[in-house]
Scaffold this motif. Structure first.
Motif, mmCIF file in Angstrom:
data_model
loop_
_atom_site.group_PDB
_atom_site.id
_atom_site.type_symbol
_atom_site.label_atom_id
_atom_site.label_comp_id
_atom_site.label_asym_id
_atom_site.label_seq_id
_atom_site.Cartn_x
_atom_site.Cartn_y
_atom_site.Cartn_z
ATOM 1 N N LEU A 33 1.758 15.415 2.954
ATOM 2 C CA LEU A 33 2.010 16.822 2.242
ATOM 3 C C LEU A 33 1.891 17.915 3.335
ATOM 4 O O LEU A 33 1.355 18.099 4.150
ATOM 5 C CB LEU A 33 0.995 17.165 1.285
ATOM 6 C CG LEU A 33 0.686 15.821 0.249
ATOM 7 C CD1 LEU A 33 -0.671 16.343 -0.703
ATOM 8 C CD2 LEU A 33 1.789 15.798 -0.783
ATOM 9 N N GLY A 46 0.873 -1.223 -0.117
ATOM 10 C CA GLY A 46 0.062 -0.034 0.069
ATOM 11 C C GLY A 46 0.842 1.253 -0.063
ATOM 12 O O GLY A 46 2.265 1.097 0.236
ATOM 13 N N THR A 47 0.263 2.298 -0.294
ATOM 14 C CA THR A 47 0.958 3.746 -0.258
ATOM 15 C C THR A 47 0.049 4.765 0.317
ATOM 16 O O THR A 47 -0.909 4.982 0.200
ATOM 17 C CB THR A 47 1.604 3.898 -1.701
ATOM 18 O OG1 THR A 47 2.463 4.822 -1.922
ATOM 19 C CG2 THR A 47 0.376 4.180 -2.736
ATOM 20 N N ASP A 48 0.818 5.654 0.941
ATOM 21 C CA ASP A 48 0.133 6.879 1.455
ATOM 22 C C ASP A 48 1.377 8.004 1.716
ATOM 23 O O ASP A 48 2.473 7.802 1.678
ATOM 24 C CB ASP A 48 0.061 6.477 2.885
ATOM 25 C CG ASP A 48 -1.663 6.392 3.362
ATOM 26 O OD1 ASP A 48 -2.300 7.265 2.483
ATOM 27 O OD2 ASP A 48 -2.038 5.724 4.125
ATOM 28 N N GLN A 49 0.756 9.288 1.317
ATOM 29 C CA GLN A 49 1.511 10.442 1.182
ATOM 30 C C GLN A 49 1.529 11.389 2.311
ATOM 31 O O GLN A 49 0.228 11.390 3.085
ATOM 32 C CB GLN A 49 1.546 10.879 0.118
ATOM 33 C CG GLN A 49 0.155 11.856 -0.453
ATOM 34 C CD GLN A 49 -0.044 12.162 -1.666
ATOM 35 O OE1 GLN A 49 0.923 12.425 -2.523
ATOM 36 N NE2 GLN A 49 -1.161 12.209 -2.251
ATOM 37 N N ALA A 95 10.354 5.171 -0.491
ATOM 38 C CA ALA A 95 9.926 6.535 -0.213
ATOM 39 C C ALA A 95 10.391 7.424 -1.410
ATOM 40 O O ALA A 95 11.523 7.449 -1.717
ATOM 41 C CB ALA A 95 10.509 7.150 1.223
ATOM 42 N N THR A 142 5.704 3.945 0.241
ATOM 43 C CA THR A 142 5.021 2.657 -0.038
ATOM 44 C C THR A 142 5.450 1.540 1.135
ATOM 45 O O THR A 142 6.750 1.459 1.394
ATOM 46 C CB THR A 142 5.360 2.106 -1.489
ATOM 47 O OG1 THR A 142 4.644 3.114 -2.321
ATOM 48 C CG2 THR A 142 4.769 0.872 -1.747
ATOM 49 N N SER A 149 6.210 10.422 0.086
ATOM 50 C CA SER A 149 5.129 9.507 -0.359
ATOM 51 C C SER A 149 6.095 8.131 0.161
ATOM 52 O O SER A 149 7.204 7.745 -0.431
ATOM 53 C CB SER A 149 5.385 9.502 -1.891
ATOM 54 O OG SER A 149 4.360 8.165 -2.426
ATOM 55 N N ARG A 173 1.944 6.186 9.015
ATOM 56 C CA ARG A 173 0.600 6.183 8.334
ATOM 57 C C ARG A 173 0.469 4.706 7.578
ATOM 58 O O ARG A 173 -0.559 4.043 7.775
ATOM 59 C CB ARG A 173 0.346 7.231 7.489
ATOM 60 C CG ARG A 173 -0.378 8.467 7.776
ATOM 61 C CD ARG A 173 -0.077 9.582 6.843
ATOM 62 N NE ARG A 173 -0.764 9.402 5.759
ATOM 63 C CZ ARG A 173 -2.092 9.939 5.505
ATOM 64 N NH1 ARG A 173 -2.809 10.571 6.422
ATOM 65 N NH2 ARG A 173 -2.563 9.773 4.418
#
Lengths: 300, 300
Positions: free
Chosen positions: A47, A42-45, A86, A134, A132, A69
């Protein structure tokens, strides 16, 4: 356009071979068929100005949150992390020290779970920081717990307390509930699980939609954090960023769990999964009203 | 701070268990020990104004390039893609149509290689578009070809032509050399390989450093693209964004390869790996001068 609407459009575009991708996008992590157990990804960023504030919280907090996260998504599947990757877009003029701090923040929480950073890409631009991450994870003997497995009559339980996380250090300093999820899924028959990032009501809504069910929540049973402030229950239901676990299991298993409280954090039962698709909040006087997702969502 | 310097600092921080991460960061992709063959993973981003220009090239081109850059890394390892994940930071006010175009651009080139998008995260902010893609890949019967395996005396070969890619549609519309890499690594004993994104000289430098060797390049043998323009050889050596393959193999294998030319794209021998650590350019009059990496690098 709301994120959910767009994400659902993306899901509608996908064609997945179940022999290769048994669990596609739409859960906390996807599952791809690699090795005997499968691999989760999965992936999350994070900002600057959206998920944290660089000038206020500092670069290390941003790196830590980006990794945490993703680790929280691993917890939501009851999996164990394997490795992370990342990308970072660095604002021009950021010092080398600050760039290192971003990396060290990722490592700080990754190391807790033996999750090494195995790849990355860095670019520089005249705009804010974007990180970002992963995450790759493995089931390691426990089948991934999906959002879609809840059954009518299931008890809805949560770890910890809710509300006000964004206004407290919690949204930056939380420890993902990986250890707790492994105990829960290893010792009890969890039917569905999610981590609460968008808000208790909204994330319960994700479980309801994925499982094709409704839910009723007892207002008095919702564990409200001291950080929730004067908004109290409303903050607990809608603020988000709690990174606690929400899961469903049989009434019987729930009773054993609630009696034994095997985790370092308290487990509370907040309600019951119901047939249909409505989410209902029952107040202390027994009045029922619709529970609408009002939690935090990226606006697009 | 230069990207390379920072990346090397990051490598120096890592502690990898070779039983879990046989190939850590520093190659085109990392290798993690999952399943009988291992899994490859890497990540690369595309930033508006750095890697493409949203207002000029359009959102689909950005999505396509973000995916294609990652697929080119898969080619560099002679692997086959398995799945991809993406995060997108959308500029506020971008239309739903444009957001969909980003996704469709990723799909456009991902579909060519049966590489589904299995996860993603989208955020919105008042800043430019950033797209980060992570790629997962598998060896599928061919051991990953690393940067570090070159031997003294190896022929240095490349696919295609070099120079001017940034000023042509090529940097947006290239097809990653996955099929070509599989033929090369399947039929010849490749010792080392990299995809040329930073520039021919700089990427050859990565192979030299990883292999502990030097190289001599024959200027007249470098295939210069028509797009290179008046700068000619200098553009071919330093422009970057070519997304061609550079690889090394024994003189004998190289001769067979050059005679048979089994790919749809031409293969050229541009030089020879040498003991030591110097890179040398030999001009048509036989004069030797240092070949210094002058290619495109993200400045930080």
């Amino acid at each position: 356009m709301r994120e959910l609407e767009f994400i659902e459009w993306i899901y509608s575009q996908g064609r997945f071979d179940p022999a290769v991708v048994p669990v596609g996008p739409g859960d906390d992590l996807a599952v791809v068929q690699v090795g005997p157990e499968g691999l989760l990804a999965g992936t999350d960023q994070v900002l600057d100005g959206v998920h944290f504030i660089l000038g206020e919280h500092g670069p290390r907090a941003g790196g830590r949150k980006a990794m945490a996260r993703n680790l929280s998504d691993v917890a939501a599947m009851a999996a164990l992390p394997l490795a992370a990757l990342a990308t970072v877009s660095l604002p021009k003029g950021l010092s080398r020290h600050d760039a290192q701090e971003i990396y060290l923040g990722m490592r700080e929480i990754g190391d807790v779970f033996d999750c090494p950073l195995i790849g990355g890409d860095m670019g520089s631009w005249a705009h804010p920081l974007a990180i970002s991450v992963t995450i790759l994870a493995r089931p390691r003997g426990i089948s991934p717990v999906l959002r879609s497995g809840a059954k009518p009559g299931d008890a809805i339980c949560v770890t910890g307390h809710f509300g006000g996380a964004w206004r407290s250090p919690r949204h930056l300093l939380f420890t993902p509930r990986i250890a707790e999820a492994r105990v829960l899924a290893g010792q009890f028959g969890l039917h569905a699980m999610i981590d609460v990032s968008d808000g208790l009501a909204r994330d319960l809504g994700h479980v309801c939609r994925a499982s094709g069910l409704g839910a009723q929540v007892n207002a008095a049973a919702v564990p409200v954090s001291a950080a929730a402030g004067p908004a109290g229950l409303a903050a607990a239901l809608h603020d988000g960023e709690d990174y606690e676990l929400l899961f469903t299991l049989s009434e019987e298993d729930a009773n054993t769990l609630l009696d034994t409280q095997p985790l370092g954090v308290s487990v509370s039962r907040i309600g019951t999964m119901t047939p249909g698709e409505d989410m209902v909040l029952i107040d202390s006087a027994g009045r029922r009203k619709p529970l609408r997702p009002g939690g935090w969502e990226h606006q697009t």
